[in-house]
Design a protein around this motif. Structure first.
Motif, PDB file in Angstrom:
ATOM      1  N   GLU A 192       0.819  -1.211   0.000  1.00 32.48           N
ATOM      2  CA  GLU A 192       0.000   0.000   0.000  1.00 32.48           C
ATOM      3  C   GLU A 192       0.852   1.260   0.000  1.00 32.48           C
ATOM      4  OE1 GLU A 192      -2.312  -0.592   3.491  1.00 32.48           O
ATOM      5  OE2 GLU A 192      -3.528  -2.215   2.628  1.00 32.48           O
ATOM      6  N   ARG A 193       2.034   1.155   0.614  1.00 28.61           N
ATOM      7  CA  ARG A 193       2.959   2.290   0.657  1.00 28.61           C
ATOM      8  C   ARG A 193       4.265   1.846   0.010  1.00 28.61           C
ATOM      9  NH1 ARG A 193       3.199   4.508   6.656  1.00 28.61           N
ATOM     10  NH2 ARG A 193       4.434   6.084   5.536  1.00 28.61           N
ATOM     11  N   ALA A 194       4.230   1.763  -1.298  1.00 28.08           N
ATOM     12  CA  ALA A 194       5.278   1.079  -2.062  1.00 28.08           C
ATOM     13  C   ALA A 194       6.662   1.689  -1.903  1.00 28.08           C
ATOM     14  CB  ALA A 194       4.899   1.047  -3.541  1.00 28.08           C
ATOM     15  N   ASP A 195       6.737   2.965  -1.527  1.00 32.84           N
ATOM     16  CA  ASP A 195       8.043   3.616  -1.392  1.00 32.84           C
ATOM     17  C   ASP A 195       8.492   3.719   0.062  1.00 32.84           C
ATOM     18  OD1 ASP A 195       6.110   5.411  -0.611  1.00 32.84           O
ATOM     19  OD2 ASP A 195       6.999   7.139  -1.639  1.00 32.84           O
ATOM     20  N   MET A 196       7.804   3.012   0.975  1.00 34.09           N
ATOM     21  CA  MET A 196       8.091   3.150   2.403  1.00 34.09           C
ATOM     22  C   MET A 196       9.429   2.514   2.780  1.00 34.09           C
ATOM     23  SD  MET A 196       5.847   1.793   5.682  1.00 34.09           S
ATOM     24  CE  MET A 196       6.140   0.048   5.343  1.00 34.09           C
ATOM     25  N   VAL A 197       9.754   1.370   2.175  1.00 32.35           N
ATOM     26  CA  VAL A 197      10.935   0.602   2.553  1.00 32.35           C
ATOM     27  C   VAL A 197      11.865   0.436   1.359  1.00 32.35           C
ATOM     28  CG1 VAL A 197      11.766  -1.620   3.421  1.00 32.35           C
ATOM     29  CG2 VAL A 197       9.665  -0.634   4.348  1.00 32.35           C
ATOM     30  N   ARG A 198      13.143   0.672   1.605  1.00 29.48           N
ATOM     31  CA  ARG A 198      14.160   0.493   0.558  1.00 29.48           C
ATOM     32  C   ARG A 198      14.738  -0.912   0.593  1.00 29.48           C
ATOM     33  NH1 ARG A 198      19.682   3.949   0.705  1.00 29.48           N
ATOM     34  NH2 ARG A 198      19.787   2.850   2.692  1.00 29.48           N
ATOM     35  N   THR A 199      15.068  -1.398   1.797  1.00 32.19           N
ATOM     36  CA  THR A 199      15.573  -2.763   1.974  1.00 32.19           C
ATOM     37  C   THR A 199      14.916  -3.382   3.198  1.00 32.19           C
ATOM     38  OG1 THR A 199      17.473  -2.083   3.335  1.00 32.19           O
ATOM     39  CG2 THR A 199      17.820  -2.226   0.938  1.00 32.19           C
ATOM     40  N   LEU A 200      14.744  -4.704   3.154  1.00 31.52           N
ATOM     41  CA  LEU A 200      14.121  -5.420   4.263  1.00 31.52           C
ATOM     42  C   LEU A 200      14.894  -6.696   4.542  1.00 31.52           C
ATOM     43  CD1 LEU A 200      11.659  -6.034   6.204  1.00 31.52           C
ATOM     44  CD2 LEU A 200      10.709  -7.302   4.274  1.00 31.52           C
ATOM     45  N   MET A 201      15.208  -6.936   5.830  1.00 36.17           N
ATOM     46  CA  MET A 201      15.854  -8.181   6.231  1.00 36.17           C
ATOM     47  C   MET A 201      15.058  -8.796   7.365  1.00 36.17           C
ATOM     48  SD  MET A 201      18.397 -10.031   5.288  1.00 36.17           S
ATOM     49  CE  MET A 201      19.407 -11.403   5.825  1.00 36.17           C
ATOM     50  N   VAL A 202      14.634 -10.043   7.178  1.00 37.83           N
ATOM     51  CA  VAL A 202      13.925 -10.777   8.221  1.00 37.83           C
ATOM     52  C   VAL A 202      14.966 -11.431   9.130  1.00 37.83           C
ATOM     53  CG1 VAL A 202      12.278 -12.618   8.712  1.00 37.83           C
ATOM     54  CG2 VAL A 202      11.999 -11.210   6.649  1.00 37.83           C
ATOM     55  N   VAL A 203      14.897 -11.128  10.413  1.00 36.40           N
ATOM     56  CA  VAL A 203      15.867 -11.668  11.384  1.00 36.40           C
ATOM     57  C   VAL A 203      15.100 -12.375  12.500  1.00 36.40           C
ATOM     58  CG1 VAL A 203      17.819 -10.147  10.907  1.00 36.40           C
ATOM     59  CG2 VAL A 203      15.981  -9.329  12.378  1.00 36.40           C
ATOM     60  N   PRO A 204      14.555 -13.535  12.221  1.00 34.42           N
ATOM     61  CA  PRO A 204      13.671 -14.203  13.179  1.00 34.42           C
ATOM     62  C   PRO A 204      14.438 -14.856  14.323  1.00 34.42           C
ATOM     63  CG  PRO A 204      14.046 -15.619  11.299  1.00 34.42           C
ATOM     64  CD  PRO A 204      14.754 -14.321  11.001  1.00 34.42           C
ATOM     65  N   TYR A 205      13.736 -15.094  15.430  1.00 39.62           N
ATOM     66  CA  TYR A 205      14.313 -15.894  16.507  1.00 39.62           C
ATOM     67  C   TYR A 205      14.352 -17.364  16.103  1.00 39.62           C
ATOM     68  CZ  TYR A 205      14.376 -12.155  20.013  1.00 39.62           C
ATOM     69  OH  TYR A 205      14.658 -11.016  20.725  1.00 39.62           O
ATOM     70  N   GLY A 206      13.391 -17.795  15.291  1.00 36.10           N
ATOM     71  CA  GLY A 206      13.343 -19.171  14.820  1.00 36.10           C
ATOM     72  C   GLY A 206      13.736 -19.265  13.354  1.00 36.10           C
ATOM     73  N   GLU A 207      13.280 -20.324  12.688  1.00 30.72           N
ATOM     74  CA  GLU A 207      13.572 -20.521  11.266  1.00 30.72           C
ATOM     75  C   GLU A 207      12.345 -20.147  10.434  1.00 30.72           C
ATOM     76  OE1 GLU A 207      14.929 -21.052   7.633  1.00 30.72           O
ATOM     77  OE2 GLU A 207      16.157 -20.954   9.451  1.00 30.72           O
ATOM     78  N   ALA A 208      12.474 -19.090   9.649  1.00 31.31           N
ATOM     79  CA  ALA A 208      11.336 -18.556   8.893  1.00 31.31           C
ATOM     80  C   ALA A 208      11.106 -19.258   7.558  1.00 31.31           C
ATOM     81  CB  ALA A 208      11.531 -17.056   8.662  1.00 31.31           C
ATOM     82  N   LEU A 209      12.164 -19.587   6.850  1.00 25.73           N
ATOM     83  CA  LEU A 209      12.018 -19.989   5.449  1.00 25.73           C
ATOM     84  C   LEU A 209      11.559 -21.423   5.241  1.00 25.73           C
ATOM     85  CD1 LEU A 209      14.873 -18.061   3.636  1.00 25.73           C
ATOM     86  CD2 LEU A 209      12.522 -17.377   4.166  1.00 25.73           C
ATOM     87  N   ILE A 210      11.246 -22.143   6.327  1.00 22.10           N
ATOM     88  CA  ILE A 210      10.576 -23.434   6.163  1.00 22.10           C
ATOM     89  C   ILE A 210       9.059 -23.239   6.082  1.00 22.10           C
ATOM     90  CG2 ILE A 210      12.386 -24.813   7.270  1.00 22.10           C
ATOM     91  CD1 ILE A 210      10.700 -24.758   9.843  1.00 22.10           C
ATOM     92  N   HIS A 211       8.607 -21.984   6.222  1.00 25.55           N
ATOM     93  CA  HIS A 211       7.184 -21.661   6.173  1.00 25.55           C
ATOM     94  C   HIS A 211       6.867 -20.946   4.863  1.00 25.55           C
ATOM     95  CE1 HIS A 211       6.982 -22.934  10.309  1.00 25.55           C
ATOM     96  NE2 HIS A 211       7.889 -22.034  10.667  1.00 25.55           N
ATOM     97  N   SER A 212       5.878 -21.441   4.159  1.00 27.92           N
ATOM     98  CA  SER A 212       5.588 -20.949   2.803  1.00 27.92           C
ATOM     99  C   SER A 212       5.183 -19.485   2.766  1.00 27.92           C
ATOM    100  CB  SER A 212       4.484 -21.806   2.170  1.00 27.92           C
ATOM    101  OG  SER A 212       3.280 -21.718   2.929  1.00 27.92           O
ATOM    102  N   TRP A 213       4.572 -18.984   3.855  1.00 23.73           N
ATOM    103  CA  TRP A 213       4.109 -17.599   3.812  1.00 23.73           C
ATOM    104  C   TRP A 213       5.262 -16.604   3.751  1.00 23.73           C
ATOM    105  CZ3 TRP A 213       3.020 -20.692   8.162  1.00 23.73           C
ATOM    106  CH2 TRP A 213       3.687 -20.366   9.353  1.00 23.73           C
ATOM    107  N   TYR A 214       6.423 -16.981   4.256  1.00 19.32           N
ATOM    108  CA  TYR A 214       7.564 -16.073   4.127  1.00 19.32           C
ATOM    109  C   TYR A 214       8.016 -15.971   2.672  1.00 19.32           C
ATOM    110  CZ  TYR A 214       8.227 -15.069   9.044  1.00 19.32           C
ATOM    111  OH  TYR A 214       8.062 -14.591  10.323  1.00 19.32           O
ATOM    112  N   TRP A 215       7.999 -17.077   1.955  1.00 18.98           N
ATOM    113  CA  TRP A 215       8.375 -17.040   0.536  1.00 18.98           C
ATOM    114  C   TRP A 215       7.367 -16.235  -0.278  1.00 18.98           C
ATOM    115  CZ3 TRP A 215      13.040 -18.004  -1.054  1.00 18.98           C
ATOM    116  CH2 TRP A 215      13.854 -18.857  -0.301  1.00 18.98           C
TER     117      TRP A 215
END
Length: 202
Positions: A50-73
């Motif tokens: 909705e606010r396409a210019d709000m973020v330039r870069t994004l890094m997910v730094v989870p406490y657990g493992e995120a990329l085994i979950h399809s919603w992150y992809w």
């Protein structure tokens, strides 16, 4: 380029690895927690759309493992499709199925050239050869990533083996307390032919 450089962490606290030193490996995963984490993540994705210019870069730094979950992809795909976004990615242990996950990412409109991963090597959970195979798959798919590992002394030989399996890859070793002899031992194990040494105080 305007926009925020954003680090994101949701409610996820569970991991599919059981490293002895990590408190999150002992956290029991619940469907309620996963649903909450998914809702939080997708809310961020919608907000960024909705606010396409709000973020330039994004890094997910989870406490657990995120990329085994399809919603992150799915979310990373939608985010990297935003024209104003420069790059987005996640820290991961690399245990996700590489080809299947990237297929989902691309089918959802993701741009691989904007994807960034910080892949951590956990010697307690995976052999150096198998981890190197994952890295080589990512390289073959054109994914930009870095590899990290906690260099406890007992793991130096395993890091040396990983280094041998990934020839030609630049290596950076960081230490806050190593003596000169320990630093030399690290460089010897990691085969730094021409090390560039930087020492600085805090």
């Amino acid at each position: 380029m305007k926009g925020l450089d954003l680090l994101y962490r949701g409610s996820l606290k569970s991991c599919n690895y059981q490293c002895s030193y990590c408190p999150f490996s002992k956290h029991r995963r619940s469907e309620r927690e996963l649903q909450k984490d998914q809702n939080q993540w997708m809310h961020l994705v919608r907000t960024m759309e909705e606010r396409a210019d709000m973020v330039r870069t994004l890094m997910v730094v989870p406490y657990g493992e995120a990329l085994i979950h399809s919603w992150y992809w799915e979310g990373l795909a939608r985010i990297t499709a935003l024209p104003a976004l420069k790059a987005a990615g996640s820290q991961t242990n690399g245990s996700f199925p590489v080809k299947e996950s990237l297929r989902q990412f691309c089918q959802a409109g993701g741009e691989v050239n904007k994807l960034r991963l910080w892949v951590t090597f956990h010697p307690e959970m995976i052999q150096a050869e198998a981890f190197a195979d994952t890295c080589n798959l990512l390289l073959a798919e054109g994914v930009r990533f870095c590899v990290g590992a906690v260099a406890v002394p007992n793991n130096l030989k395993l890091l040396k083996k990983l280094r041998e399996k990934l020839p030609g890859v630049p290596v950076l070793a960081l230490t806050a307390s190593a003596t000169k002899l320990v630093a030399e031992d690290i460089m010897r194990h990691l085969r730094f032919a021409e090390p560039h040494i930087l020492r600085s105080s805090f």
